[in-house]
Design a protein around this motif. Structure first.
Motif, PDB file in Angstrom:
ATOM      1  N   THR A  28       0.876  -1.081  -0.001  1.00  0.00           N
ATOM      2  CA  THR A  28      -0.095   0.011  -0.012  1.00  0.00           C
ATOM      3  C   THR A  28       0.699   1.297   0.039  1.00  0.00           C
ATOM      4  O   THR A  28       1.367   1.639   1.030  1.00  0.00           O
ATOM      5  CB  THR A  28      -0.909   0.084   1.227  1.00  0.00           C
ATOM      6  N   PHE A  29       0.885   1.894  -1.247  1.00  0.00           N
ATOM      7  CA  PHE A  29       1.786   2.980  -1.326  1.00  0.00           C
ATOM      8  C   PHE A  29       1.618   4.095  -0.397  1.00  0.00           C
ATOM      9  O   PHE A  29       2.574   4.943   0.240  1.00  0.00           O
ATOM     10  CB  PHE A  29       1.657   3.426  -2.835  1.00  0.00           C
ATOM     11  N   SER A  30       0.170   4.338  -0.102  1.00  0.00           N
ATOM     12  CA  SER A  30      -0.405   5.595   0.649  1.00  0.00           C
ATOM     13  C   SER A  30       0.107   5.567   2.196  1.00  0.00           C
ATOM     14  O   SER A  30       0.153   6.440   2.744  1.00  0.00           O
ATOM     15  CB  SER A  30      -1.736   5.755   0.619  1.00  0.00           C
ATOM     16  N   GLY A  31       0.679   4.291   2.448  1.00  0.00           N
ATOM     17  CA  GLY A  31       1.019   4.087   3.944  1.00  0.00           C
ATOM     18  C   GLY A  31       2.485   4.115   4.017  1.00  0.00           C
ATOM     19  O   GLY A  31       3.266   3.974   4.946  1.00  0.00           O
ATOM     20  N   LEU A  32       3.380   4.228   3.025  1.00  0.00           N
ATOM     21  CA  LEU A  32       4.789   4.390   3.102  1.00  0.00           C
ATOM     22  C   LEU A  32       5.216   5.851   2.915  1.00  0.00           C
ATOM     23  O   LEU A  32       4.867   6.622   2.065  1.00  0.00           O
ATOM     24  CB  LEU A  32       5.301   3.772   1.670  1.00  0.00           C
ATOM     25  N   ASN A  33       6.319   6.060   3.796  1.00  0.00           N
ATOM     26  CA  ASN A  33       7.292   7.251   3.521  1.00  0.00           C
ATOM     27  C   ASN A  33       8.299   6.904   2.539  1.00  0.00           C
ATOM     28  O   ASN A  33       8.788   6.001   2.578  1.00  0.00           O
ATOM     29  CB  ASN A  33       7.841   7.664   4.942  1.00  0.00           C
ATOM     30  N   MET A  34       8.568   7.902   1.811  1.00  0.00           N
ATOM     31  CA  MET A  34       9.237   7.791   0.610  1.00  0.00           C
ATOM     32  C   MET A  34      10.415   8.873   0.493  1.00  0.00           C
ATOM     33  O   MET A  34      10.458   9.738   1.031  1.00  0.00           O
ATOM     34  CB  MET A  34       8.446   7.871  -0.652  1.00  0.00           C
ATOM     35  N   GLY A  35      11.483   8.404   0.061  1.00  0.00           N
ATOM     36  CA  GLY A  35      12.765   9.518   0.091  1.00  0.00           C
ATOM     37  C   GLY A  35      13.661   9.020  -1.406  1.00  0.00           C
ATOM     38  O   GLY A  35      13.439   8.235  -2.086  1.00  0.00           O
ATOM     39  N   TRP A  36      14.285  10.106  -1.735  1.00  0.00           N
ATOM     40  CA  TRP A  36      15.087  10.163  -2.620  1.00  0.00           C
ATOM     41  C   TRP A  36      16.361  10.360  -2.228  1.00  0.00           C
ATOM     42  O   TRP A  36      16.851  10.945  -1.388  1.00  0.00           O
ATOM     43  CB  TRP A  36      14.782  11.235  -3.733  1.00  0.00           C
ATOM     44  N   PHE A  37      17.397   9.388  -2.756  1.00  0.00           N
ATOM     45  CA  PHE A  37      18.915   9.378  -2.399  1.00  0.00           C
ATOM     46  C   PHE A  37      19.572   9.543  -3.599  1.00  0.00           C
ATOM     47  O   PHE A  37      19.339   9.400  -4.823  1.00  0.00           O
ATOM     48  CB  PHE A  37      19.329   8.214  -1.700  1.00  0.00           C
TER      49      PHE A  37
END
Length: 120
Positions: A28-37
């Motif tokens: 479930t994408f909406s439950g994920l914190n996301m980042g860029w590195f």
């Protein structure tokens, strides 16, 4: 399991712009914190930006603050990184990451990366 696929990298002149996309699947994408590195040649991978699961909180590395913007579209299971006023030192492979929490520490799931090259 989370599958992440980045796109949008390329070659751009200094001062130009690019928008990176990261499409997610598997959880479930909406439950994920996301980042860029990002990782430049000969350097360690470093944090660039993060966005909370609902999109209400963001944080940035000092080196990109004011130039880059992270956003997300939970309906499309996609997180974006808008990069403006690009500099040669922004040249790197950019990776999307599903964070374990809203921090600068990466989680276990990475995309394959997309190359960004900024010419002087």
């Amino acid at each position: 399991q989370v599958q992440l696929v980045e796109s949008g990298g390329g070659l751009v002149q200094a001062g130009g712009s690019l928008r990176l996309s990261c499409a997610a699947s598997g959880r479930t994408f909406s439950g994920l914190n996301m980042g860029w590195f990002r990782q430049a040649p000969g350097k360690e991978r470093e944090f660039v930006a993060a966005i909370s699961w609902g999109g209400g909180r963001t944080r940035y590395a000092d080196s990109v603050k004011g130039r880059f913007t992270i956003s997300r579209d939970n309906a499309k299971n996609t997180v974006y990184l808008q990069m403006n006023s690009l500099k040669p030192q922004d040249t790197a492979v950019y990776y999307c990451n599903a964070l374990s929490s809203f921090t600068t520490t990466p989680g276990d799931y990475w995309g394959q990366g997309t190359q960004v090259t900024v010419s002087a």
